[in-house]
Scaffold this active site. Structure first.
Site, PDB file in Angstrom:
ATOM      1  N   GLU A  73      21.814   6.219  66.822  1.00 44.45           N
ATOM      2  CA  GLU A  73      20.795   5.208  67.114  1.00 44.45           C
ATOM      3  C   GLU A  73      20.616   5.008  68.625  1.00 44.45           C
ATOM      4  O   GLU A  73      19.530   4.656  69.084  1.00 44.45           O
ATOM      5  CB  GLU A  73      21.178   3.879  66.444  1.00 44.45           C
ATOM      6  CG  GLU A  73      20.007   2.926  66.294  1.00 44.45           C
ATOM      7  CD  GLU A  73      20.280   1.798  65.301  1.00 44.45           C
ATOM      8  OE1 GLU A  73      21.347   1.163  65.410  1.00 44.45           O
ATOM      9  OE2 GLU A  73      19.433   1.562  64.427  1.00 44.45           O
TER      10      GLU A  73
ATOM     11  N   HIS B 218      38.512  21.206  52.930  1.00 43.30           N
ATOM     12  CA  HIS B 218      38.110  21.700  51.612  1.00 43.30           C
ATOM     13  C   HIS B 218      36.664  21.346  51.296  1.00 43.30           C
ATOM     14  O   HIS B 218      36.255  21.394  50.152  1.00 43.30           O
ATOM     15  CB  HIS B 218      39.027  21.114  50.542  1.00 43.30           C
ATOM     16  CG  HIS B 218      40.446  21.562  50.684  1.00 43.30           C
ATOM     17  ND1 HIS B 218      40.991  22.566  49.938  1.00 43.30           N
ATOM     18  CD2 HIS B 218      41.430  21.162  51.530  1.00 43.30           C
ATOM     19  CE1 HIS B 218      42.251  22.763  50.282  1.00 43.30           C
ATOM     20  NE2 HIS B 218      42.544  21.919  51.254  1.00 43.30           N
TER      21      HIS B 218
ATOM     22  N   LYS C 291      10.042  -1.274  59.119  1.00 38.33           N
ATOM     23  CA  LYS C 291      10.230  -2.711  58.853  1.00 38.33           C
ATOM     24  C   LYS C 291       8.890  -3.409  58.661  1.00 38.33           C
ATOM     25  O   LYS C 291       8.729  -4.258  57.788  1.00 38.33           O
ATOM     26  CB  LYS C 291      10.939  -3.378  60.043  1.00 38.33           C
ATOM     27  CG  LYS C 291      12.421  -3.113  60.134  1.00 38.33           C
ATOM     28  CD  LYS C 291      13.000  -3.956  61.279  1.00 38.33           C
ATOM     29  CE  LYS C 291      14.418  -3.546  61.615  1.00 38.33           C
ATOM     30  NZ  LYS C 291      14.917  -4.229  62.816  1.00 38.33           N
TER      31      LYS C 291
END
Lengths: 451, 451
Positions: B298, B327, B441
């Site tokens: 960010e 793994h 937003k």
């Protein structure tokens, strides 16, 4: 084909929506599907006919399902805790299923609230703080241990097993301790299988041809699921639906798995989108993203020969979770380099409904939330992020789940295993091996052996 | 300067170790440090002198520390559960600290075993299944809720707050319910601050200039830490040590934070390593990797103008955990595209020691593990992976922690906040804003308002 399966919406990854620089052309996709796509589909169909697509056969294996259910039934109600000891594919599938399908507060419920099913823990590292915390603070006299290792000799799993085994023997005596283990391993060979033969422990087989990251639909994922009360028949039915849909499709565009693989492949190789973001809008699917990371990264991150030259291929998978990561990773997705293709997972109906009360309805900043449900909020946030990314010409895809249950999760996991195998054909690499990890293991073994 | 601080080992990211194609030249790094590096260091020193480097001032803020401690003391022993409601930077720092420093089985311990400190939960999403599970199954009459939002109006946080508040009022009545909240928010303005003024709730301030992802060292991270019994004085002392080391360094190579920033920047811009993998070998640092992902992504994922053209910059952070992800992701790191620089975190002494017993000493496959400790195993695995990646000419760096405690965690978090600010100078972007998230937003708000 009907509408009772999950689909893959790729409209916002296309040139028509986001322009030619970042988006794939619809005609080129169709042509690719007709050519490379059909070739890949045929190769997979042949592999399945030859019995070498073990993960796609797994949900049809009645014996496995019966064995897992019957052992789960035999052990039902006897234990307060189950600890799954495994690493990589031997842990991630199980964690994915339990996180998605058990109550989020399962481990904090009483025996009766849990329906007599055990609390669950996964020991998937050799961090001494975690192993020691678990064995010191769990009531070991009421715990069952599931030891999962295909080879029967995975060092991390064997180390934790040895530690736990010694504790149980000291606590309960040798023969009672032996009854507290379920070994999930190769049907014939390896250290664990030998132990089962010698001592007579509970055990379930992992089909010989089934690799760790593709093993979730055999006993590796299904036994722990059944033990915790998850409907594995529904799970396997969902997986079978996706197999039939994919392997019977005459056009790869008709299979959500193959379609996803082609879109991701073209985004990577034609548009430079070499990072695959998995972005479900549901906290219960957090572990699913981690499972996808292993499946995608370990299967497709490969070296190959091309015209005599060794080259590296493979997109990098990146996990995210919505709406949370709108406050964490979304700035990078919006303004950072255009090197990502994002896959949203949107849930239509959650298991619960929560209404946001109207206590602050009059507040100019947040009053708009009042009277909406959390479902409306989280789904609208997904839509807002999707539209904003489209505006920024960043490619996104979307999978809508009608709800989260065993059948849908079976579809989802199988869809991505099929997409991975299909991608292996497109990249022209072997998706089922992992030769790159051998060198590190060898060095570790040499160093420890020398001490 | 002494050796009592953590360092940054970059030898395996250099051309001398892995060749010129993937490695940075030592002379070029020195020259870069003398030029761009010194300029960046000077810019940060000036910013600090001008009072606009709020995160680096936070650990020197005695009033904040005293307020956090004193409120934690006042509330000590009164609650069985604390629920932190926040999202992004308002949740990740706290989760990082609690995961690293509390006992891994803290939430399963009795009141006394926990030293009277509460169990902890974080509500950092608006998933109705999670919110509803928590409020249905937690004993709300014994719970304290910490509501963290800088603006005091973060939609997700406000939605969860409204839901919980209504429940508590129904259960306990209005005035008793009010005592169960601690508001951490702007000192002057916003919905939460107005509520505090009107109703008289417990509250702590977030310094005006301090953004969410840099807020861990103020009340946002320190109050929940103190409430759970973590030594926040040691934490802040560790952070101060790192600030002094960095901001007093005459050469940026002498500061681990600035050195890391320069190595990552050159790896990205000169060698095409645009993915930063954070790879701690400790399960307790899993949340630290997530915190880093937000901080790095960010802050640095930004658009900027260069010679009249808008370009996108910013490396992509990728979380991993050792030994587990050997793994899972290591195949991709070893054989996939050479587009990553990996940072290991190695822990010298864990809080516990666990010996692997010699029950299977005679087994040819795994006998070599017998008699070793889990610490030896996990650290040797880190070394094996590091050497294997070096062999493959993939750049890696390494940070060694003497152990994991509050002081060391304070150093580590501050090191990466300083590295982020320093990187902002190198990329010539503003690391402290996030304009890219506004559009999503806005769309969400419009859609919900229209319904």
């Amino acid at each position: 084909m009907g509408l009772d399966h999950i689909g893959f919406d790729y409209a916002n990854a296309m040139a028509e929506a986001i322009g030619r620089e970042n988006g794939i052309n619809e005609n080129e996709l169709s042509k690719f599907a007709e050519g490379e796509g059909k070739k890949a589909a045929m190769a997979l169909a042949q592999a399945q006919a030859a019995g070498s697509l073990a993960f796609a056969d797994a949900p049809f294996d009645r014996e496995m399902a019966e064995e897992s259910k019957s052992l789960a039934e035999e052990l039902h109600g006897k234990y307060e805790n189950v600890v799954i000891i495994g690493i990589g594919g031997s842990a991630l599938g199980c964690t994915t299923i339990h996180s998605a399908l058990l109550h989020p507060m399962h481990n904090f419920m009483s025996h009766d609230e849990r329906g007599g099913h055990p609390r669950w823990f996964v020991l998937d590292n050799v961090d001494p703080d975690i192993t020691s915390a678990l064995i010191e603070h769990l009531d070991l006299s009421k715990a069952l241990f599931v030891i999962t290792s295909k080879s029967g000799g995975t060092p991390e799993t064997m180390a934790n097993f040895a530690v736990v085994h010694e504790r149980l023997v000291n606590l309960l005596g040798k023969s009672e301790a032996a009854s507290r283990f379920v070994m999930i391993t190769d049907p014939e060979k390896g250290f664990l299988r030998e132990l089962v033969k010698r001592v007579g422990l509970h055990s379930l087989p992992i089909p010989t041809k089934l690799g760790g990251r593709f093993s979730v639909l055999c006993s590796v994922g299904m036994f722990p699921a059944a033990l915790c009360g998850i409907d594995i028949e529904a799970f396997l039915a969902g997986a079978r639906k996706m197999v039939e849909l994919s392997l019977n499709a005459t056009n790869p565009m008709e299979s959500p798995a193959n379609l996803a693989a082609m879109v991701y492949y073209l985004a990577d190789t034609q548009k430079g989108k070499n990072i695959n973001v998995m972005f479900p809008y549901s906290s219960r699917l957090t572990a699913f993203s981690d499972w996808f990371v292993q499946l995608w990264g370990e299967s497709l991150g490969k070296e190959k020969n091309r015209a005599g030259e060794v080259i590296s291929v493979g997109p990098t998978p990146l996990p995210a979770i919505g709406a949370t990561d709108q406050h964490s990773q979304n700035q990078l997705f919006m303004e950072g380099p255009a090197d990502k293709v994002i896959t949203f997972i949107d849930v239509e109906r959650f298991g619960s409904e929560v209404l946001i009360p109207d206590d602050f309805k009059s507040d100019p900043g947040i009053g708009y939330l009042a009277g909406h449900t959390l479902t409306e909020l989280i789904r609208t946030e997904k839509l807002g992020t999707e539209l904003a990314l489209k505006e920024r010409k960043r490619p996104t895809c979307s999978i809508t789940l009608p709800h989260i249950d065993a059948e849908v999760m079976g579809q989802l996991l199988m869809m991505f295993m099929l997409a991975t195998a299909f991608s292996g054909e497109l990249y022209n690499i072997n998706a089922f091996i992992q030769p790159g990890v051998d060198l590190g293991k060898k060095i570790t073994k040499e160093r420890l052996s020398a001490q």
